[in-house]
Design an enzyme around this catalytic site. Structure first.
Site, mmCIF file in Angstrom:
data_model
loop_
_atom_site.group_PDB
_atom_site.id
_atom_site.type_symbol
_atom_site.label_atom_id
_atom_site.label_comp_id
_atom_site.label_asym_id
_atom_site.label_seq_id
_atom_site.Cartn_x
_atom_site.Cartn_y
_atom_site.Cartn_z
ATOM 1 N N ASP A 455 37.285 42.594 46.621
ATOM 2 C CA ASP A 455 37.910 43.281 45.467
ATOM 3 C C ASP A 455 36.739 44.123 45.284
ATOM 4 O OD1 ASP A 455 36.001 41.133 45.129
ATOM 5 O OD2 ASP A 455 36.359 40.757 42.946
ATOM 6 N N ARG A 459 28.892 42.748 42.377
ATOM 7 C CA ARG A 459 28.592 41.696 41.509
ATOM 8 C C ARG A 459 28.934 40.485 42.220
ATOM 9 N NH1 ARG A 459 34.016 43.217 38.332
ATOM 10 N NH2 ARG A 459 35.370 41.824 39.402
ATOM 11 N N ASP A 460 28.801 39.410 41.334
ATOM 12 C CA ASP A 460 28.659 37.714 41.739
ATOM 13 C C ASP A 460 30.180 37.602 42.071
ATOM 14 O OD1 ASP A 460 29.684 38.052 39.302
ATOM 15 O OD2 ASP A 460 28.252 36.288 38.558
ATOM 16 N N GLU A 461 30.869 38.285 42.989
ATOM 17 C CA GLU A 461 32.147 38.076 43.470
ATOM 18 C C GLU A 461 32.551 38.274 44.670
ATOM 19 O OE1 GLU A 461 34.835 38.990 40.116
ATOM 20 O OE2 GLU A 461 36.596 38.030 41.342
ATOM 21 N N ASP A 468 44.343 42.577 45.775
ATOM 22 C CA ASP A 468 43.847 43.863 45.876
ATOM 23 C C ASP A 468 44.347 44.489 47.048
ATOM 24 O OD1 ASP A 468 42.532 42.114 43.820
ATOM 25 O OD2 ASP A 468 40.852 43.576 43.880
ATOM 26 N N TRP A 523 49.580 38.646 44.225
ATOM 27 C CA TRP A 523 48.543 38.261 44.871
ATOM 28 C C TRP A 523 48.980 37.521 46.090
ATOM 29 C CZ3 TRP A 523 48.052 40.575 40.467
ATOM 30 C CH2 TRP A 523 46.753 41.115 40.339
ATOM 31 N N GLU A 736 36.949 50.001 39.165
ATOM 32 C CA GLU A 736 38.058 48.787 38.932
ATOM 33 C C GLU A 736 38.829 48.960 37.808
ATOM 34 O OE1 GLU A 736 35.782 45.349 37.938
ATOM 35 O OE2 GLU A 736 37.572 43.892 38.313
ATOM 36 N N HIS A 757 36.262 49.419 43.536
ATOM 37 C CA HIS A 757 37.182 48.387 43.928
ATOM 38 C C HIS A 757 38.376 49.458 44.581
ATOM 39 C CE1 HIS A 757 36.644 44.674 41.527
ATOM 40 N NE2 HIS A 757 37.935 44.682 41.659
HETATM 41 C C1 BGC Z 1 38.669 40.985 40.828
HETATM 42 C C2 BGC Z 1 40.158 41.537 41.049
HETATM 43 C C3 BGC Z 1 41.310 40.282 41.253
HETATM 44 C C4 BGC Z 1 41.281 39.558 40.123
HETATM 45 C C5 BGC Z 1 42.277 38.873 39.705
HETATM 46 C C6 BGC Z 1 39.128 39.950 39.415
HETATM 47 O O1 BGC Z 1 37.736 39.375 39.042
HETATM 48 O O2 BGC Z 1 37.806 41.669 40.808
HETATM 49 O O3 BGC Z 1 40.235 42.588 41.740
HETATM 50 O O4 BGC Z 1 42.402 40.820 41.923
HETATM 51 O O5 BGC Z 1 39.964 39.196 39.470
HETATM 52 O O6 BGC Z 1 42.195 37.793 38.779
#
Ligand code: BGC
Length: 868
Positions: A455, A459-461, A468, A523, A736, A757
């Site tokens: 995504d 960040r912390d992800e 996506d 998704w 994003e 994003h």
């Molecule tokens: C992500 C998104 C993702 C979404 C779905 C987000 O935190 O960055 O791109 O698809 O959560 O919940």
């Protein structure tokens, strides 16, 4: 006069699966072969080919296929190397000579081939990277040396002080519990006579480092470790194996920490030079311990490794209102900064990274818990150069603190890293803001293909969000040769599928235990859509076949779940995520009913399973899923569609889905929907009105119903929210949110605000097809549709694509009423060409370059504004 003879065709770009020569360490015993024939000969088409393996020609095959041709001989055994050449004949009687050889070498195809044991540090358990070292002496001249290596954590490995290979963050990120990749390196040139040393550093990486917004650690295990097997072949045919075991030594390195999110802390005073070379004093090193990390099968990589791809200089040095020094690299990118510094021993230089500035200061709030900070403590004395090895940051700006003396911007270089895919597509047109939008899409792709399609990168992800990727995959497949990269990720999608067919919302799925089998429409549908994209854009039917059961299991899961209703039940869905009307704190609150959106996806995925079944020759399944898809479409219409075609959620996303997914039965309903879609957009002043799921479809839907002029109005709109609004705000990547940066220059207050994003960049697919004019009309572009449609006052565009068959191009220009179009059709393909400003008649053309120069039909609207 020889120059008048057509140049003879040349067979080029041989591939084994997704790899070019030398394809070492390949995991398939019977890799499919692909090649391209280069020739300017008009209309060239392949009549036959012949494959030669290790000098043995296997006979002429009367067949026109040149992409993913089945392996023609006995399967490869582990470590076996074969040399493959191909020659072809054209239908015009031409003959191409044997190609350059493609070297294919199998990796370790069976678990029993591994003699190595996993090793770790006996005192492991903190966050410090560990170094492993082993001395060995060669018994004579080594004619071939291969290093097979992987890690629990990310590693770098060296032989006699020389870095082995150029991969970074190896072995990347997979669903480790199911499959862990190993790399194969040819290290023949690095082995010396006598004493040698192999040295490796392993850091936390995805294995043990922080993952997700929960900042979970130890997701895959609480110890990091190494698995390496160096095989030395001597002249007499004997093979010596130096494998990880308890005889290796281990010590902490100069790092205090190295974390993907937080960055690295490195003390050069502790950097033992020569630690990976012979003759090093091993004081303080201890025997490694063996251990059994919870890894699944050891597999060869399918896609390319992550490498350093690009370098950028500092564009500007800024002084912030609070007096801090900030480097501006002019581009939001993903990687890290390398610098050269001279100063006193013990001085610590600190680099903090961020994508944007807010009120002149580093805007770090969007990074949430990711510290994105590198700290380097100088050894002192001579100039020293450093860059981190086991982290990556998403940034344009870097705040420098603790710099000794005057700061010279030339001392800093941004290093761009990503999976090393070949760039295959280009786009440009006469509208500069659209060109910048397109560049931003490319940069957001680059930033989010660090081994896993993510995504966001900062960040912390940084998770492999399936939705996506699902929306972006078509654009990605044009910009880069992404087939192998996505095929590798699909292996994890399949491996991560739940026992009941559930497809997770991100893959690898382990970072947050509670989400392991959480599903969401749009998704989880990546399971059906992405394999289909690979088939459509690369002709990769083998990959579709491999994913077929997974596709089917996903649709079966939805079918069981939804029961007689066929549509999704009224439950939470992510829906048209980040619709511009959603409040910052509630991204799934869209103007389009989320269950309606979800239900449209049932029809889509079911139809794709039916289509895949048909293509793969599963006739019964094709009929069954075809009927199911038709029943879902009917249920959708019964629930949501008025006889006129109007949809209960009277929104652009609803109409775009219904048009693109073929949910209407009657043409007049679809026509009405198209008109309604265009009307809604006009009424909304052509601002964007869609979220993640509507955005990739809204312009294709408009074009499908003959409303391309409206599509142009939407894509050239500059006010917020729109595709060009971020461009006018100086964006260098796709954001994003439509308003990640607000018109007043403040960062969107939502806690989820990335500036990198790719999801909204999915529009590039429409740009390539409609502005650029290149679309696939048969799988893998075996046939092309070249149909550029000018609009919004554009006077020219140019688009090129390295298709699996060779280079395609479309260039058009409009000068008043005069149009020129040039189309390049790859050898062994054909194209349907529809010229802009004509009645739309399609010209059927063969391979070669074609030019048209003509006066446009004044009654055809090629122009600017749609009547409002
Ligand atoms: C992500 C998104 C993702 C979404 C779905 C987000 O935190 O960055 O791109 O698809 O959560 O919940």
């Amino acid at each position: 006069m020889t120059e008048n003879l057509p140049a003879e065709p040349v067979v080029e770009r041989l591939r084994a699966e997704y790899r070019r020569s030398p394809a070492r360490g390949i995991g398939e015993a019977t890799p499919r072969l692909s090649w391209i024939t280069s020739t300017p000969a008009p209309g060239w088409a392949q009549a036959a080919y012949e494959i030669e393996v290790d000098g043995e020609a296997l006979g002429r095959v009367e067949d026109d296929e040149s992409v993913f041709v089945a392996w023609p001989t006995t399967p490869l055994r582990s470590r076996e190397e074969r040399r493959v050449r191909v020659r072809v004949w054209g239908t015009d009687g031409s003959a191409a000579p044997w190609s350059e050889p493609l070297v294919v070498e199998a990796g370790l195809l069976d678990a029993s081939e591994w003699a190595a044991a996993w090793i770790t540090a006996p005192d492991d358990g903190d966050e410090r990277p560990r170094r492993f070292r082993r001395t060995f002496t060669t018994a004579g001249p080594v004619v071939k040396a291969r290093l097979y290596v992987t890690s629990a954590g990310v590693h770098e490995i060296a032989l006699n002080g020389h870095a082995v290979g150029d991969h970074v963050l190896a072995p990347g990120w997979t669903a480790y519990g199911h499959r862990l990749r190993y790399d194969t390196h040819d290290v023949t040139a690095l082995v010396t006579a006598g004493e040698n040393v192999v040295g490796a550093t392993v850091a936390d990486g995805w294995w043990r480092g922080h993952l997700s917004w929960e900042m979970n650690r130890n997701v895959y295990g609480d110890r990091i470790g190494l698995l390496a097997q160096l095989e030395l072949s001597y002249q007499d045919g004997t093979v010596e194996v130096v494998a990880t075991d308890g005889t290796w030594l281990v010590a902490p390195g100069p790092w205090d920490t190295a974390d993907l999110y937080n960055g690295e802390t490195y003390d050069a005073r502790r950097a033992d030079r020569g630690w990976a070379e012979p003759g090093f004093d091993e004081i303080g090193w201890h025997a490694a311990a063996t251990f059994e990390p919870a890894v699944g099968a050891l597999v060869a990589p399918i896609g390319p490794p992550v490498r350093r791809i690009d370098e950028l200089p500092v564009l500007d040095v800024l002084s912030s209102p609070s007096g801090r020094t900030i480097l501006d690299f002019g581009q939001n990118l993903v990687g890290w900064v390398r610098f050269s510094v001279q100063g006193e021993s013990g001085t610590t230089v600190t680099l903090r990274h961020a994508e944007v500035l807010e009120r002149g200061e580093l805007g770090t709030r969007p990074l949430r818990n990711a510290e994105a900070t590198d700290r380097y403590t100088l050894r002192g004395g001579a100039p020293e150069t450093w860059e981190p090895s086991f982290t990556f940051h998403g940034f344009r700006y870097v705040e420098v603190a603790g710099w000794p003396g005057e700061l010279d911007p030339a001392a800093f270089t941004a290093i761009v890293i990503h999976s090393d895919m070949e760039p295959t597509g280009t786009f440009s047109c006469s509208h500069e803001l659209l060109n910048q939008l397109h560049r931003n899409v490319v940069w957001s792709m680059r930033g989010n293909v660090v081994d896993v399609p993510t995504d966001c990168p900062q960040r912390d992800e940084r998770l492999g969000w399936t939705g996506d990727l699902q929306v972006f995959a078509p654009a990605a497949s044009f910009l880069y040769d992404a087939d192998g990269f996505l095929a590798d990720w699909l292996e994890d999608v399949r491996a991560s599928q739940g026992p009941d067919g559930q497809i997770p919302i991100y893959v690898p799925a382990e970072p947050i235990p509670g989400f392991r089998f959480f599903i969401a429409a749009g998704w989880s549908d990546a399971a059906t859509i992405v394999p289909w994209v690979l088939q459509d854009r690369y002709g990769d039917a083998g990959r579709l076949a491999r994913q077929y059961d997974s596709m089917r299991r996903w649709v079966d899961h939805v079918r069981r779940r939804n029961g007689a209703r066929l549509l999704w039940p009224e439950e939470f869905q992510l829906g048209d995520w980040l619709d511009p009307t959603a409040p910052p704190e509630n991204p799934s609150k869209a103007q389009t009913d989320a269950v309606l959106v979800a239900s449209a996806y049932v029809a889509r995925s079911a139809q794709l399973v039916a289509d895949a079944a048909e293509l793969l020759g599963h006739g019964d399944a094709a009929a069954e899923y075809g009927q199911f898809a038709a029943a879902v479409r009917q249920a959708f219409r019964d629930e949501y569609v008025a006889p006129s075609g109007r949809i209960s959620s009277d929104s652009p996303t609803a109409y775009a889905l219904a048009i693109c997914f073929g949910l209407y039965e009657r043409p007049e309903q679809r026509r009405h929907a198209g008109a309604r879609l265009a009307h809604l957009l006009r009424r909304g002043h052509h601002r964007i009105a869609t979220g993640f799921l509507g955005t990739p479809l809204v312009l294709p839907a408009l074009t499908a119903v003959g409303e391309t002029a409206t599509a142009y109005r939407v894509i050239t709109e500059e006010s917020c929210p729109s595709w060009l609004y971020p461009v006018t705000m100086g964006a260098t990547t796709i954001w994003e949110r439509w308003d990640s940066l607000r018109p007043d220059g403040t960062i969107n207050p939502g806690e989820m605000t990335s500036f990198n994003h790719y999801a909204f960049g999915s529009v590039a697919d429409w740009m390539h097809q409609v502005i650029g004019g290149i679309a696939p009309a048969a799988p893998g572009y075996r046939r092309l549709r070249i149909a550029p449609v000018p609009g919004a006052g554009l006077t020219s565009a140019s688009c090129t694509l390295m298709t699996p068959y060779g280079r395609a191009a479309c260039r058009w220009s409009l000068d008043g009423m005069h149009a020129t179009v040039e189309a390049e059709v790859p050898p062994n393909t054909t194209a349907a060409v529809a010229l802009p400003g004509t009645d739309g008649t399609e010209h059927d053309v063969a391979a070669g370059t074609h030019r048209w120069s003509y006066e446009v039909d004044a009654t055809v609207d090629t122009s600017t504004e749609h009547p409002t």
